[in-house]
Design an enzyme around this catalytic site. Sequence first.
Site, PDB file in Angstrom:
ATOM      1  N   SER A   1     -11.415  -0.161   2.189  1.00 54.67           N
ATOM      2  CA  SER A   1     -10.753  -0.590   3.130  1.00 54.67           C
ATOM      3  C   SER A   1     -10.087   0.695   4.146  1.00 54.67           C
ATOM      4  O   SER A   1      -9.093   1.177   3.537  1.00 54.67           O
ATOM      5  CB  SER A   1      -9.774  -1.787   2.993  1.00 54.67           C
ATOM      6  OG  SER A   1     -10.439  -2.686   2.539  1.00 54.67           O
TER       7      SER A   1
ATOM      8  N   GLU B   1      -5.785   4.417   5.602  1.00 58.16           N
ATOM      9  CA  GLU B   1      -5.252   4.168   4.189  1.00 58.16           C
ATOM     10  C   GLU B   1      -5.429   5.406   3.354  1.00 58.16           C
ATOM     11  O   GLU B   1      -4.909   5.881   2.506  1.00 58.16           O
ATOM     12  CB  GLU B   1      -5.929   2.863   3.541  1.00 58.16           C
ATOM     13  CG  GLU B   1      -5.299   2.503   1.979  1.00 58.16           C
ATOM     14  CD  GLU B   1      -5.668   1.314   1.857  1.00 58.16           C
ATOM     15  OE1 GLU B   1      -5.715   0.909   0.512  1.00 58.16           O
ATOM     16  OE2 GLU B   1      -5.924   0.174   2.640  1.00 58.16           O
TER      17      GLU B   1
ATOM     18  N   ARG C   1       0.832  -0.989   0.068  1.00 58.32           N
ATOM     19  CA  ARG C   1      -0.045   0.008   0.112  1.00 58.32           C
ATOM     20  C   ARG C   1       0.843   1.299   0.002  1.00 58.32           C
ATOM     21  O   ARG C   1       0.381   2.193   0.713  1.00 58.32           O
ATOM     22  CB  ARG C   1      -1.014  -0.003   1.232  1.00 58.32           C
ATOM     23  CG  ARG C   1      -1.903  -1.005   1.274  1.00 58.32           C
ATOM     24  CD  ARG C   1      -3.038  -1.102   0.064  1.00 58.32           C
ATOM     25  NE  ARG C   1      -3.658  -2.461   0.221  1.00 58.32           N
ATOM     26  CZ  ARG C   1      -3.392  -3.577  -0.332  1.00 58.32           C
ATOM     27  NH1 ARG C   1      -2.161  -3.671  -0.770  1.00 58.32           N
ATOM     28  NH2 ARG C   1      -4.316  -4.591  -0.119  1.00 58.32           N
TER      29      ARG C   1
END
Length: 368
Positions: free
Chosen positions: A257, A358, A177
């Site tokens: 998410s 995130e 990520r």
Amino acid sequence: MLDSSLAQEIAAIDGVELDSKVTFADLTTLRIGGKPRSAVRCQTTEALVSAIKLLDDASLPLLIVGGGSNLVVADGDLDVIAVIIETDDVSINLTDGLLTADAGAVWDDVVHLSVDAGLGGIECLSGIPGSAGATPVQNVGAYGTEVSDVLTRVQLLDRTTHQVSWVDASELDLSYRYSNLKFTNRAVVLAIELQLLTDGLSAPLRFGELGRRLAISEAEPHPRRPVRMVRDAVLELRRAKGMVVEHTDHDTWSAGSFFTNPIVDPALADAVFEKVGEPTMPRFPAGDGKEKLSAAWLIERAGFKKGHPGAGAKASLSTKHTLALTNRGDARASDLVALAKEIRDGVLETFGVTLVPEPVWIGISIDD
């Protein structure tokens, strides 16, 4: 608003449209956020480059917006110009499996086109909201696949020199990520190039939730399945979790998410295991002697259930999936921040594990 002379100059660019009415609630999948000073919609790469150069030369604060699926934006009026990427060309070379997509192309449309062409490699990334240009920035991933697995290069606009060039994927420091583009405004992704498989089969799949859906045995060393079969299975799984955007379903009014899966020392993973005592606790090797834990599993074991804090809340966990923080219809950024902070602090207090959000925060943060 823009200075009138600058507005006229930008409006004169072919492929540009000025928008004085749009809000960030209109531009993000969370449907939260206030109003920019102005918005500049760019339908071609050339228009995007020209508009950014003019705005940069005027030293104006910019926010580059694609699909808006990874943004948490503050309420109220924001001192920023929204540059909205609406480029959408996708080209596929069936002979060598190269796919090139403009930054503004809808990501799931790109995946769909690749599957229709019989190309494998990104089928596990079906249903992920957002635009193609965002995928290398945060190295989007799901079900054992990451964009870095297939990314060959990206076309970037350097905002210092305003030069356009193709940059090899190896220069992006891609990891879980993350890329070196994530926390900087120095460059804008204009296009991406992917190297896909040409035999009609998926990339090798790992055993797990998706593997069980596809009847994959743990004994299969490098299981592969037809790309369309994999895409259909992924979309079924994501829809069941409210992770495919549906305008009438508030469980999908989210940034996907919300927390990354934490990567921790084995000692901390052992401590979590000892505290919970579940033999099936998800933990995976993460390289460099680290382990990856499941953020959703930690959230649930910390006492936060689907739909928390319950009916009537303006922001809540999805009723289908604890890793999605959702807008139930009229949430403000402050409502989402309060929920995110409650979840993060609860997991930290219970397990000593810090969850990291995130999304990218604009004008607000989880610590506000």
